[in-house]
Design an enzyme around this catalytic site. Structure first.
Site, PDB file in Angstrom:
ATOM      1  N   THR A  33     101.543 -21.511  19.811  1.00 32.07           N
ATOM      2  CA  THR A  33     102.458 -22.580  19.390  1.00 32.07           C
ATOM      3  C   THR A  33     101.797 -23.913  19.754  1.00 32.07           C
ATOM      4  O   THR A  33     100.987 -24.415  19.006  1.00 32.07           O
ATOM      5  CB  THR A  33     103.859 -22.430  20.018  1.00 32.07           C
ATOM      6  OG1 THR A  33     103.730 -22.251  21.434  1.00 32.07           O
ATOM      7  CG2 THR A  33     104.583 -21.240  19.433  1.00 32.07           C
ATOM      8  N   LYS A  41      99.817 -15.951  24.795  1.00 33.13           N
ATOM      9  CA  LYS A  41     100.019 -17.345  24.444  1.00 33.13           C
ATOM     10  C   LYS A  41     100.926 -17.956  25.492  1.00 33.13           C
ATOM     11  O   LYS A  41     101.765 -17.278  26.102  1.00 33.13           O
ATOM     12  CB  LYS A  41     100.608 -17.504  23.040  1.00 33.13           C
ATOM     13  CG  LYS A  41     102.004 -16.930  22.822  1.00 33.13           C
ATOM     14  CD  LYS A  41     103.166 -17.776  23.271  1.00 33.13           C
ATOM     15  CE  LYS A  41     103.093 -19.177  22.686  1.00 33.13           C
ATOM     16  NZ  LYS A  41     104.253 -20.006  23.210  1.00 33.13           N
ATOM     17  N   THR A  62     106.634 -18.454  31.177  1.00 24.74           N
ATOM     18  CA  THR A  62     106.996 -18.462  29.762  1.00 24.74           C
ATOM     19  C   THR A  62     105.776 -18.141  28.943  1.00 24.74           C
ATOM     20  O   THR A  62     104.883 -18.952  28.812  1.00 24.74           O
ATOM     21  CB  THR A  62     107.516 -19.824  29.351  1.00 24.74           C
ATOM     22  OG1 THR A  62     108.612 -20.112  30.168  1.00 24.74           O
ATOM     23  CG2 THR A  62     107.945 -19.839  27.909  1.00 24.74           C
ATOM     24  N   GLU A 121     100.655 -27.887  28.477  1.00 26.66           N
ATOM     25  CA  GLU A 121     100.780 -28.942  27.471  1.00 26.66           C
ATOM     26  C   GLU A 121     100.318 -30.287  28.026  1.00 26.66           C
ATOM     27  O   GLU A 121     100.849 -30.789  29.009  1.00 26.66           O
ATOM     28  CB  GLU A 121     102.218 -29.023  26.985  1.00 26.66           C
ATOM     29  CG  GLU A 121     102.590 -27.826  26.135  1.00 26.66           C
ATOM     30  CD  GLU A 121     104.057 -27.761  25.784  1.00 26.66           C
ATOM     31  OE1 GLU A 121     104.377 -27.029  24.825  1.00 26.66           O
ATOM     32  OE2 GLU A 121     104.874 -28.413  26.451  1.00 26.66           O
ATOM     33  N   SER A 139     110.160 -31.203  15.546  1.00 25.90           N
ATOM     34  CA  SER A 139     109.699 -31.795  14.283  1.00 25.90           C
ATOM     35  C   SER A 139     108.188 -31.666  14.109  1.00 25.90           C
ATOM     36  O   SER A 139     107.680 -32.036  13.081  1.00 25.90           O
ATOM     37  CB  SER A 139     110.096 -33.266  14.222  1.00 25.90           C
ATOM     38  OG  SER A 139     109.585 -33.975  15.323  1.00 25.90           O
TER      39      SER A 139
END
Length: 408
Positions: free
Chosen positions: A153, A179, A190, A277, A408
Site C-alpha cells: 500500500t 507488507k 500492522t 511511512e 484520496s
C-alpha cells in the site's frame, strides 16, 4: 543456513502470481495469489484489535482447524474491514471463485486484504482478479517478486526473503513476503505476512513455533502506535522436503526449524520498521541486563514507540533524556543510577549516559553516528541476564503528509 533467491516461491511446490484488478490503484498490480500444489498445513496469528476485518475472521476459523490449505488470495487498496455481513459474504464469494478455478475446496482458500477501512470490496473486480491470478501462477523468482509488489500500500519497497537449511539430512526451504509501512504497532504489528516452507512438521508444532516467534519479532516493531484491523501472519507447510516429520518440540530438528523461522521473521520485521511511512532511518532499541525477558521487552518497546525519541532520531539529535523518560514511564522498575546508554551505527559507537549522569560526550560524534540509515540505542540495566530488541523508525514530516490524505 543460507539466504537464497525465490521469495515466496522458493520452497518446493509453491507458486505465485500478481495482477492488476483496479481495486483502488489504477496504475499498478493490486492482487496476488500464493498456491501450494499439494494441500498444506497452516498456522496463523492475527490482530489483537477488537475490530477485526472480515478476512481475519475467515482465516482464523480455517487456520485454527484441521483444514488443509492450498491457496491464499490477497488484495491491496481496500481492507474489507467494518463491512459486516456483506464483507463476510464477499469472503465466501472470493473463496468459492478460487476453489472453482483451482480445483480445490472452498475452505482451503485463505484471504487477506489491506487498505482503506470501511469500503466494500468491488467483488466483480475481485473475482476477475482471481481468475487472472489462477491462470498465471508460476514457480519463479519473478512471480514471487511481482506478488510481493502487488500487496503493497504505502510501502516504498517490496519485502521478501528466502532461506535454505537442512533437517534430517534433507534440504528444506522457506520463503516469505510481507507488507507494512504505516499503522504499525506491537501485538501484533500492522502488517500482512506470508511464509511458505516445504518442511514436514506437525500442525501443533508449526503453530507453536509461529506463536512463540512473533513475541520477539513482529510484536517488537512499531511505526506509529496504531494497531490495525487486518494484521495477519500466516505460514503454510506442505511437507515436500520429505524430511522425517517433526513431532517433538525438544528435538534438534525443531530447534533448527525455529532458528530459521526466527531469522526470516526478524529480517521481515526490520524491513517493515525501516520502511515506516516517511522514515529515513531504522531505529533499533536493545535493552540488556534486565531481570526478566518481559521487562526487557516492555522497556525496549517503550523507547521505540516514543514520539519524542523518534523525532530526535530524525533530527540526528542525541537527546538521551527522551530515552530515559520513555524507560521511566514504561511501568518496569530499574535503577537509573546504575545503567548505561549507548548510541551506535555503522559510523561508530558512543557512550552517552552512565550511573545517573551524562558522560559529557562529543555531540558532533553522536550526530555522525545518528546520521546513518540504521541507528541503535543500547540500554544496559546491569540488573540481570535478560535482553530484548525492538524496531521502529524516525518520525518525519512526510509521515503527516502521507496520512493526512491517505483515502484520496
Amino acid at each position: 543456513m543460507k539466504i537464497i533467491k525465490g521469495g515466496i516461491c522458493a520452497a518446493k511446490g509453491f507458486f505465485a502470481s500478481a495482477t492488476e484488478a483496479n481495486i483502488k490503484y489504477k496504475d499498478r498490480t493490486d492482487m496476488a495469489m500464493i498456491f501450494s500444489k499439494v494441500p498444506a498445513i497452516s498456522a496463523g496469528t492475527y490482530t489483537t484489535n477488537l475490530v477485526k476485518a472480515a478476512p481475519v475472521l475467515w482465516d482464523r476459523k480455517i487456520t485454527d482447524s484441521e483444514t488443509y490449505v492450498n491457496a491464499i488470495v490477497i488484495n491491496s487498496g481496500i481492507a474489507n474491514a467494518c463491512t459486516k455481513d456483506e464483507g463476510m459474504e464477499y469472503c465466501k464469494m472470493s473463496a468459492k471463485k478460487a476453489a472453482d478455478k483451482l480445483g480445490v475446496g472452498e475452505s482451503s482458500t485463505l484471504l487477506a486484504s489491506t487498505g482503506v477501512i470501511g469500503m466494500q470490496l468491488p467483488i466483480d473486480r475481485i473475482c476477475a482478479g482471481i481468475e487472472s491470478l489462477s491462470n498465471s501462477l508460476e514457480q519463479s523468482e519473478r512471480a514471487a517478486n511481482e506478488a510481493a509488489k502487488a500487496i503493497m500500500t504505502t510501502d516504498t519497497v517490496s519485502k521478501e526473503i528466502a532461506v535454505e537449511f537442512e533437517i534430517s539430512g534433507k534440504p528444506v526451504k522457506m520463503g516469505a513476503m510481507c507488507k507494512g509501512s504505516g499503522m504499525i504497532h506491537p501485538n501484533m504489528c500492522t502488517m500482512l505476512g506470508f511464509i511458505t516452507t516445504d518442511v514436514n512438521i506437525s500442525k501443533e508444532l508449526l503453530l507453536k513455533a509461529l506463536r512463540d516467534d512473533v513475541v520477539d519479532t513482529f510484536n517488537m516493531i512499531s511505526v506509529d502506535g496504531d494497531t490495525s484491523t487486518n494484521d495477519s501472519l500466516i505460514i503454510l507447510a506442505n511437507g515436500l522436503a520429505d524430511n522425517e516429520k517433526i513431532v517433538n518440540e525438544n528435538s534438534e530438528e525443531y530447534k533448527i526449524f525455529k532458528h530459521n523461522l526466527n531469522f526470516v521473521t526478524t529480517a521481515l520485521s526490520k524491513m517493515i520498521a525501516g520502511d515506516g511511512e516517511g522514515a529515513t532511518a531504522l531505529f533499533e532499541v536493545v535493552v540488556k541486563g534486565a531481570k526478566t525477558k518481559e521487562a526487557a521487552r516492555t522497556l525496549a518497546k517503550s523507547v521505540v514507540t516514543s514520539s519524542l525519541t523518534k523525532a530526535a532520531i530524525f533530527g540526528h539529535d542525541a537527546n538521551w533524556g527522551r530515552i530515559l523518560c520513555a524507560l521511566g514511564y514504561s511501568g518496569e522498575k530499574f535503577d537509573p543510577d546504575n545503567m548505561e546508554l549507548y548510541f551506535e551505527s555503522e559510523n561508530g559507537r558512543i557512550l552517552i549516559y552512565k550511573d545517573g549522569v551524562s558522560v559529557g560526550f562529543d555531540e558532533k560524534e553522536a550526530t555522525k553516528i545518528l546520521s546513518a540509515k540504521e541507528v541503535r540505542a543500547v540500554v544496559d540495566l546491569n540488573m540481570g541476564d535478560f535482553d530484548a530488541t525492538a524496531w521502529g523508525c524516525d518520525l518525519t514530516f512526510d509521515y503527516i503528509k502521507i496520512n493526512a490524505d491517505y483515502r484520496s
